[in-house]
Scaffold this motif. Structure first.
Motif, PDB file in Angstrom:
ATOM      1  N   GLU A  88      -6.886   3.323 -10.643  1.00  0.00           N
ATOM      2  CA  GLU A  88      -6.557   3.292  -8.759  1.00  0.00           C
ATOM      3  C   GLU A  88      -5.719   2.718  -8.164  1.00  0.00           C
ATOM      4  O   GLU A  88      -4.846   2.116  -8.296  1.00  0.00           O
ATOM      5  CB  GLU A  88      -7.890   2.288  -8.171  1.00  0.00           C
ATOM      6  N   LEU A  89      -5.359   3.003  -6.819  1.00  0.00           N
ATOM      7  CA  LEU A  89      -4.637   2.769  -5.606  1.00  0.00           C
ATOM      8  C   LEU A  89      -4.269   1.189  -5.513  1.00  0.00           C
ATOM      9  O   LEU A  89      -2.510   0.586  -5.415  1.00  0.00           O
ATOM     10  CB  LEU A  89      -4.231   3.301  -4.411  1.00  0.00           C
ATOM     11  N   ALA A  90      -5.604   0.862  -5.363  1.00  0.00           N
ATOM     12  CA  ALA A  90      -5.567  -0.675  -5.380  1.00  0.00           C
ATOM     13  C   ALA A  90      -5.131  -1.487  -6.646  1.00  0.00           C
ATOM     14  O   ALA A  90      -4.206  -2.487  -6.300  1.00  0.00           O
ATOM     15  CB  ALA A  90      -7.233  -1.398  -4.889  1.00  0.00           C
ATOM     16  N   SER A  91      -4.897  -1.280  -7.993  1.00  0.00           N
ATOM     17  CA  SER A  91      -4.795  -0.887  -8.610  1.00  0.00           C
ATOM     18  C   SER A  91      -2.841  -0.994  -8.717  1.00  0.00           C
ATOM     19  O   SER A  91      -2.146  -2.680  -8.975  1.00  0.00           O
ATOM     20  CB  SER A  91      -4.847  -0.487  -9.927  1.00  0.00           C
ATOM     21  N   ALA A 117       0.999  -1.354   0.016  1.00  0.00           N
ATOM     22  CA  ALA A 117      -0.223   0.249   0.083  1.00  0.00           C
ATOM     23  C   ALA A 117       0.667   1.554   0.344  1.00  0.00           C
ATOM     24  O   ALA A 117       0.270   1.705  -0.685  1.00  0.00           O
ATOM     25  CB  ALA A 117      -0.914  -0.022   0.993  1.00  0.00           C
ATOM     26  N   LEU A 118       1.987   1.572   1.084  1.00  0.00           N
ATOM     27  CA  LEU A 118       2.360   2.445   1.085  1.00  0.00           C
ATOM     28  C   LEU A 118       3.776   2.543   0.129  1.00  0.00           C
ATOM     29  O   LEU A 118       3.801   3.561  -0.799  1.00  0.00           O
ATOM     30  CB  LEU A 118       3.557   2.545   2.252  1.00  0.00           C
ATOM     31  N   SER A 119       3.809   1.060  -0.794  1.00  0.00           N
ATOM     32  CA  SER A 119       4.574   1.473  -2.306  1.00  0.00           C
ATOM     33  C   SER A 119       3.760   2.420  -3.213  1.00  0.00           C
ATOM     34  O   SER A 119       4.625   2.714  -4.327  1.00  0.00           O
ATOM     35  CB  SER A 119       5.375  -0.042  -2.304  1.00  0.00           C
ATOM     36  N   ALA A 120       2.640   1.436  -3.547  1.00  0.00           N
ATOM     37  CA  ALA A 120       1.776   2.202  -4.401  1.00  0.00           C
ATOM     38  C   ALA A 120       1.339   3.888  -4.232  1.00  0.00           C
ATOM     39  O   ALA A 120       1.587   4.862  -5.903  1.00  0.00           O
ATOM     40  CB  ALA A 120       0.610   1.341  -4.449  1.00  0.00           C
ATOM     41  N   HIS A 121       1.594   4.070  -3.428  1.00  0.00           N
ATOM     42  CA  HIS A 121       1.325   5.099  -3.357  1.00  0.00           C
ATOM     43  C   HIS A 121       2.238   6.041  -3.043  1.00  0.00           C
ATOM     44  O   HIS A 121       2.427   7.184  -4.167  1.00  0.00           O
ATOM     45  CB  HIS A 121       1.021   5.994  -1.227  1.00  0.00           C
TER      46      HIS A 121
END
Length: 225
Positions: free
Chosen positions: A152-155, A90-94
């Motif tokens: 999306e962040l989830a993707s 999650a953090l890396s994606a952000h």
């Protein structure tokens, strides 16, 4: 190792803790004979990074995220239908999305996120708990800047999670064999192109358990370069 050493300083230990000697058997990570690199492994493993001509000075900054902020990022990822997402993903994606925006990268450029993967439990058989030394490889995922910014962040987190799941015994053995044949890639600080982001996670490392009888650490960070 840190809690083990600090417990000596606190004199809070028993003999049973020291009966198991560390494992220094480096043959557990030796190359196969003959070495073989599975083609699919190179889609996960990141053997090279193109050097950059940039000579900008390195700057160290610390950004503190609260538990609520981390929880919000993980909820945003979980809502995208990719299932449970780790804090790291999650953090890396952000950060990856923010980098693409902050650096104003061209939408059609290819950006890559690379990160270290702990392979101690990926090997078959796994490395012993007493194994003393690193058991990591560099892996990654890539995509067009426009996709990373618009998804999306989830993707985006799903891309990272997918890479993590693909690190199995064959990938690890192929990486070891690749290094045996080609040599270990070298990255010099400050030589990464703007499209590259490298992440190293210390999540789960027991550094804050290292109390030396004057209290636990309040903060831990890399020394300034």
């Amino acid at each position: 190792m840190y809690p083990w050493v600090s417990c000596l300083a606190r004199k809070e230990y028993n003999e049973a803790q020291f009966r198991q000697l560390p494992c220094h058997d480096r043959t557990l990570l030796r190359a196969r004979s003959p070495p073989v690199v599975h083609p699919d492994a190179l889609t996960v493993f990141c053997p090279t990074l193109s050097p950059s001509e940039s000579s900008a000075a390195l700057v160290n900054e610390i950004f503190v995220l609260s538990k609520d902020q981390v929880a919000a990022l993980k909820r945003a990822c979980a809502g995208g239908g990719v299932g449970r997402v780790s804090t790291f993903c999650a953090l890396s994606a952000h950060v990856w999305r923010c980098l693409c925006v902050a650096r104003r990268l061209p939408p059609d450029a290819t950006t890559r996120l690379t990160f270290t993967a702990n392979v101690r439990r990926s090997l078959r058989p796994p490395l012993p708990d007493r194994y003393f030394g690193n058991g990591i490889i560099m892996v990654g995922t890539a995509g067009k800047v426009g996709e990373i910014r618009s998804e999306e962040l989830a993707s985006v987190a799903g891309r990272i999670s997918g890479t993590v799941r693909r690190v199995d015994d064959e990938v690890v053995r192929s990486v070891i064999d690749y290094v045996e044949m080609v040599g270990r890639p070298v990255m010099h600080a400050g030589s990464m192109p703007e499209t590259e982001l490298m992440v190293v996670s210390w999540l789960g490392m027991p550094m804050y358990e290292a109390g030396f009888r004057w209290g636990k650490p309040r903060a831990m960070q890399l020394a300034a370069q």
